[in-house]
Design an enzyme around this catalytic site. Sequence first.
Site, PDB file in Angstrom:
ATOM      1  N   ASP A  52     -13.583  11.861  32.041  1.00 42.52           N
ATOM      2  CA  ASP A  52     -13.634  10.507  32.601  1.00 42.52           C
ATOM      3  C   ASP A  52     -12.981  10.542  33.966  1.00 42.52           C
ATOM      4  O   ASP A  52     -11.915  11.141  34.125  1.00 42.52           O
ATOM      5  CB  ASP A  52     -12.839   9.520  31.720  1.00 42.52           C
ATOM      6  CG  ASP A  52     -13.613   9.086  30.492  1.00 42.52           C
ATOM      7  OD1 ASP A  52     -14.844   9.244  30.476  1.00 42.52           O
ATOM      8  OD2 ASP A  52     -12.978   8.592  29.543  1.00 42.52           O
ATOM      9  N   ILE A  55     -22.452   5.756  20.608  1.00 37.72           N
ATOM     10  CA  ILE A  55     -22.890   5.017  19.421  1.00 37.72           C
ATOM     11  C   ILE A  55     -21.704   4.235  18.875  1.00 37.72           C
ATOM     12  O   ILE A  55     -20.762   4.823  18.352  1.00 37.72           O
ATOM     13  CB  ILE A  55     -23.487   5.945  18.334  1.00 37.72           C
ATOM     14  CG1 ILE A  55     -24.715   6.682  18.888  1.00 37.72           C
ATOM     15  CG2 ILE A  55     -23.849   5.141  17.081  1.00 37.72           C
ATOM     16  CD1 ILE A  55     -25.484   7.490  17.851  1.00 37.72           C
ATOM     17  N   LYS A  66       0.833  -1.201   0.000  1.00 38.52           N
ATOM     18  CA  LYS A  66       0.000   0.000   0.000  1.00 38.52           C
ATOM     19  C   LYS A  66       0.871   1.255   0.000  1.00 38.52           C
ATOM     20  O   LYS A  66       0.546   2.256  -0.648  1.00 38.52           O
ATOM     21  CB  LYS A  66      -0.941  -0.001   1.205  1.00 38.52           C
ATOM     22  CG  LYS A  66      -2.058  -1.030   1.055  1.00 38.52           C
ATOM     23  CD  LYS A  66      -3.210  -0.754   1.986  1.00 38.52           C
ATOM     24  CE  LYS A  66      -4.415  -1.599   1.619  1.00 38.52           C
ATOM     25  NZ  LYS A  66      -4.142  -3.063   1.624  1.00 38.52           N
TER      26      LYS A  66
HETATM   27  N1  DCP Z   1      -7.281   2.555  27.230  1.00 37.31           N
HETATM   28  C1  DCP Z   1      -6.866   1.296  26.796  1.00 37.31           C
HETATM   29  N2  DCP Z   1      -7.657   0.591  25.925  1.00 37.31           N
HETATM   30  C2  DCP Z   1      -8.814   1.102  25.478  1.00 37.31           C
HETATM   31  C3  DCP Z   1      -9.244   2.380  25.905  1.00 37.31           C
HETATM   32  C4  DCP Z   1      -8.449   3.078  26.782  1.00 37.31           C
HETATM   33  O1  DCP Z   1      -5.812   0.823  27.185  1.00 37.31           O
HETATM   34  N3  DCP Z   1      -9.568   0.407  24.629  1.00 37.31           N
HETATM   35  C5  DCP Z   1      -6.412   3.315  28.142  1.00 37.31           C
HETATM   36  C6  DCP Z   1      -5.237   3.867  27.371  1.00 37.31           C
HETATM   37  C7  DCP Z   1      -5.657   5.263  27.063  1.00 37.31           C
HETATM   38  C8  DCP Z   1      -6.432   5.629  28.318  1.00 37.31           C
HETATM   39  O2  DCP Z   1      -7.103   4.430  28.685  1.00 37.31           O
HETATM   40  O3  DCP Z   1      -4.553   6.105  26.842  1.00 37.31           O
HETATM   41  C9  DCP Z   1      -7.380   6.785  28.138  1.00 37.31           C
HETATM   42  O4  DCP Z   1      -8.275   6.505  27.072  1.00 37.31           O
HETATM   43  P1  DCP Z   1      -8.690   7.634  26.041  1.00 37.31           P
HETATM   44  O5  DCP Z   1      -9.690   7.021  25.123  1.00 37.31           O
HETATM   45  O6  DCP Z   1      -9.097   8.862  26.772  1.00 37.31           O
HETATM   46  O7  DCP Z   1      -7.369   7.865  25.152  1.00 37.31           O
HETATM   47  P2  DCP Z   1      -6.196   8.928  25.225  1.00 37.31           P
HETATM   48  O8  DCP Z   1      -6.294   9.787  26.441  1.00 37.31           O
HETATM   49  O9  DCP Z   1      -4.921   8.165  25.061  1.00 37.31           O
HETATM   50  O10 DCP Z   1      -6.366   9.835  23.919  1.00 37.31           O
HETATM   51  P3  DCP Z   1      -7.377  11.074  23.707  1.00 37.31           P
HETATM   52  O11 DCP Z   1      -6.549  12.313  23.619  1.00 37.31           O
HETATM   53  O12 DCP Z   1      -8.069  10.782  22.418  1.00 37.31           O
HETATM   54  O13 DCP Z   1      -8.317  11.093  24.859  1.00 37.31           O
HETATM   55 MN    MN Z   2     -10.857   8.950  28.212  1.00 32.85          MN
END
Ligand code: DCP
Ligand code: MN
Length: 333
Positions: A254, A106, A72
């Site tokens: 959160d 969603i 790709k």
């Molecule tokens: N997390 C994880 N697996 C997931 C969701 C979350 O290990 N499926 C953990 C790692 C992420 C943290 O929780 O870093 C926080 O989740 P966020 O979705 O808030 O992600 P980030 O803070 O890293 O990025 P953003 O700036 O988009 O909030």
């Molecule tokens: Mn989060």
Amino acid sequence: KRKNPVGEENPNYDFCNFLLELAEYEKNVSRNMHKFSAYKKAAATLGEHPTRIKSGDEARKLKGIGDKISKKIDEFLATGKLKKLENIHNDPKTEAINILTKVTGIGPAKALSLYNQGFRTIEELQKNPESLTHHQKIGLKYYEDFEKKIPRQEIQEIEKRLKDLIQSIDSLYKITICGSYRRGKSESGDVDTLITHPNWTSDKVNKKDKNPMLKKIINALTVADLIIDTLSLGETKFMGACRLDSEHPVRRLDIRLTPYDQYYCSILYFTGSDVFNKTMRAHAVEQGFTLNEYTLRPLGSTGVPGEPIEITSEEDIFDFIDYPYKKPEDRNA
Ligand code: DCP
Ligand code: MN
Ligand code: MG
């Protein structure tokens, strides 16, 4: 518009972005989570690579990039586009699902069912929100604000207000903003807040008594008008909406309340990134341990986890599984 577009200052941003777009397609439309992880991993690898990749062959030498992705890259270098992506862009179902899954709450399955009921746009949902849950309705209400990234400085201000308000309930509360903020990002998608208290330990978690600590905290933050809506609230997890003041957009907040003895495993998990967590957990298993957001436990010869290992810092966890320590800023891949 994608969830995590990589900026043009990155030498491989265009590769990263088409890989992230393919990842989203696999997750949301094809529902192939293996392909989703593979694309995301490849994008993370290229995003960390310091120089511009000049061929598929060069890319193939990097971790997580195999034949298909390297082809790709060659196609993209030769033609400036990808046939697969062109087809995806022209597919109305993909477009609708991509739009609908941007609403928090969603997921791909709900989006597909909404699509099958004829929904195509946010506006159509706003006119007929009857089939949505409370969480999804709040997601819809703040849809535009939730799409906006939060500058680091605003998170610092939210952090200060959170600390002041929570510590005025009890000064022993320890509050840490994790997620992309703790990884040093200049902007974040939400505010990930970890709270612990020295008097609240895991031996108290499984008792039948309800723990009112988080509800009290959320109540105080709501009275202070920092929290303005709740998506969900349990004994240890809150998801909701906050706002510094009416001049600022509404932000996703959160909060997790974690037992004192599990604080470091929790901080490690909540700091991420999600890709980093997966890699580190896989390494733990190779070393004969199981690691999650609560504990690090040795795996016996039968694969049954033993008692949690006592942890006194994040570094401890890396040491026990013999993984080179990475500062939060180095955990972006
Ligand atoms: N997390 C994880 N697996 C997931 C969701 C979350 O290990 N499926 C953990 C790692 C992420 C943290 O929780 O870093 C926080 O989740 P966020 O979705 O808030 O992600 P980030 O803070 O890293 O990025 P953003 O700036 O988009 O909030
Ligand atoms: Mn989060
Ligand atoms: Mg986050």
